[in-house]
Design a protein around this motif. Structure first.
Motif, short mmCIF file in Angstrom:
data_model
loop_
_atom_site.label_atom_id
_atom_site.label_comp_id
_atom_site.label_asym_id
_atom_site.label_seq_id
_atom_site.Cartn_x
_atom_site.Cartn_y
_atom_site.Cartn_z
N ASN A 269 -4.69 -26.07 -6.85
CA ASN A 269 -3.83 -26.47 -7.98
C ASN A 269 -4.56 -27.41 -8.93
O ASN A 269 -4.33 -27.38 -10.15
N TYR A 315 -6.65 -19.02 -7.79
CA TYR A 315 -7.35 -19.92 -8.74
C TYR A 315 -6.98 -19.65 -10.20
O TYR A 315 -7.73 -19.97 -11.11
N ASP A 317 -4.73 -20.95 -12.24
CA ASP A 317 -4.30 -21.97 -13.20
C ASP A 317 -4.51 -23.38 -12.66
O ASP A 317 -3.62 -24.21 -12.72
N TYR A 318 -5.72 -23.66 -12.12
CA TYR A 318 -5.93 -25.02 -11.60
C TYR A 318 -6.40 -25.97 -12.71
O TYR A 318 -6.96 -25.56 -13.72
N TYR A 319 -6.13 -27.24 -12.47
CA TYR A 319 -6.45 -28.29 -13.46
C TYR A 319 -7.67 -29.05 -12.95
O TYR A 319 -7.70 -29.51 -11.81
N ASP A 341 -5.93 -31.00 -4.83
CA ASP A 341 -4.62 -30.45 -4.48
C ASP A 341 -4.77 -28.97 -4.20
O ASP A 341 -5.05 -28.18 -5.13
N PHE A 343 -3.31 -25.35 -1.87
CA PHE A 343 -2.11 -24.78 -1.25
C PHE A 343 -2.51 -23.68 -0.28
O PHE A 343 -3.58 -23.06 -0.42
N GLY A 347 2.23 -20.67 -0.13
CA GLY A 347 2.19 -21.59 -1.26
C GLY A 347 2.45 -23.04 -0.94
O GLY A 347 2.61 -23.86 -1.86
N PRO A 349 1.90 -26.87 -0.29
CA PRO A 349 0.83 -27.75 -0.80
C PRO A 349 0.21 -28.64 0.28
O PRO A 349 0.87 -29.03 1.24
#
Length: 435
Positions: A269, A315, A317-319, A341, A343, A347, A349
């Motif tokens: 994430n 992968y 939409d990871y920040y 972070d 998951f 899903g 976390p």
């Protein structure tokens, strides 16, 4: 380019370092102490690592020096450029990385290493104000002066070969400009016209080195040899180039840990990285324009390991955020925090926290040694242009972005590239694949 076995080294190897700060003096002092038998070159792959050569009954695990003809540490002679006039002994003391007991035994040798005047433009590193500089001269005059410095160093020391290593500060970010940086003729024209916006001082060092038949290594994230014009020059001069940015602390962790997430097919994430650093590099990076150069280098690592297109479920939409904070009390003792972070099944976390309390120059010094010895080896093996096998040591490996080449940032894939190149230069088969 056909692979060939590296020729044996002839005579001494000169190592000309751009910068005489913490990294450079820690590197030089460590080499001088090691060859006196007073220190160990811990962290240097060329001194400790073993590589398998052959298969089956012919299989052997050998040190690099038993596979390829590396230059001997006793044959290295150092020189440098720096904006401050302090000799290498004074600079090593000022850097406060090494203790007196690890500097004093080689004091006389370090005192003899006096920096030549730097080709410097304060607009590229506004936090530095040294007076040991060439002055307000044109970019082409910088090139000519630097070429003369290299020739004089060869003549005065009697070295047969020279490698030029950038261990100086991060410059202001220079975006690649196709009109200037794509063709050698355009680059030379811009230098002669004193185009200070598009021609960074580091480009003058690289150009001068290649024209004087010296391999060039970019140890900072500067836009220097990662431009097509420099690739063209490296082809013409038949010289190796490598870069960019020494892979020391946090990025080493990232390039080694991200493959765990990817190999285990866990999702990501976000990955937040922050550092505190107090040495001269930290001071320079406190300037936003200089930090931008470093940020581009650090951010590129993750995206080529955990690729959204290959695993959109994991992968997509990871920040990813990177921060560096100047904090003088820590000096060279850098600290990096990573909050990851992830998951997993269905899903749910999870979190991973990594806190790396590292010593910047202690991690960089062995990289300097490896990059110098392996670049010199590559030149003797007839390898020229971008040395992708040296990506193992670098944060933001050079690659041909003009044809959408993706750099290899995965640490263990980089290690395969390194081992295969050493095998080839030793006359063995490059027998491992990157999967």
């Amino acid at each position: 380019m056909a692979e060939k076995v590296a020729e044996k080294p002839n005579g001494k190897l000169g190592v000309l370092i751009v910068g005489n700060g913490a990294v450079a003096t820690t590197f030089m002092t460590g080499v001088l102490m090691t060859r006196k038998g007073l220190a160990k070159p811990v962290g240097a792959m060329t001194q400790y690592d073993k590589i398998r050569v052959g298969r089956g009954k012919d299989k052997k695990y050998l040190h690099y020096k038993d596979i390829v003809p590396l230059a001997d540490l006793n044959d290295i002679m150092f020189g440098c450029w720096d904006v401050y006039p302090a000799n290498a002994y004074e600079s090593a003391v000022n850097a406060e990385v090494l203790k007196a007991k690890d500097i004093e035994p080689v004091r006389s040798e370090l005192e003899a290493i006096k920096p030549m005047k730097a080709a410097f433009d304060i607009n590229y590193a506004k936090r530095l104000d040294g007076d040991n500089v060439m002055g307000d001269i044109t970019r082409w005059e910088m090139v000519e002066r630097l070429r003369e410095d290299i020739r004089n160093f060869k003549k005065e020391t009697g070295v047969e070969r020279v490698v030029v290593l950038w261990a100086a500060s991060t410059e202001v970010y220079v975006p690649v400009n196709e009109a200037v940086h794509y063709k050698l003729a355009d680059l030379e024209k811009a230098m002669k016209e004193d185009d200070r916006e598009n021609i960074a001082p580091s480009m003058c060092y690289a150009y001068a080195a290649l024209q004087e038949s010296c391999p060039f290594i970019m140890g900072a994230p500067n836009t220097t040899v990662d431009i097509p014009a420099m690739w063209e020059l490296a082809e013409i001069t038949k010289m190796p180039i490598a870069g960019k940015d020494f892979k020391t602390g946090q990025t080493l962790v990232k390039s080694g840990f991200a493959p765990i997430i990817g190999t285990r097919c866990l999702g990501l994430n976000g990955w937040f990285s922050t550092n505190i650093l107090g040495n001269r590099d930290g001071l320079v990076l406190d300037e936003p324009a200089n930090f931008r150069t470093k940020e581009v280098s650090k951010l590129s690592t993750l995206e080529s390991i955990l690729v959204p297109e290959e695993q959109p479920d994991l992968y997509n939409d990871y920040y990813h955020k990177v921060r560096i904070n100047y904090y003088p009390p820590r000096n060279d003792n850098k600290e990096g925090w990573d909050n990851i972070d992830i998951f997993g099944w269905m899903g749910y976390p999870m979190q991973i926290k990594i806190n790396f309390l590292c010593r910047d120059s202690i991690l960089a010094a062995p990289l300097c040694l490896d990059l110098v010895l392996l670049s010199d080896l590559a030149a003797r093996a007839g390898r020229y242009g971008t040395q992708r096998f040296l990506s193992f040591f670098l944060k933001s490996p050079q690659h041909d972005y003009t044809v959408d080449e993706v750099p290899v940032n995965h640490l263990f894939q980089q290690y395969v590239m390194l081992k295969n190149a050493v095998r080839e230069m030793g006359g063995y088969e490059a027998d491992e694949e990157i999967d």
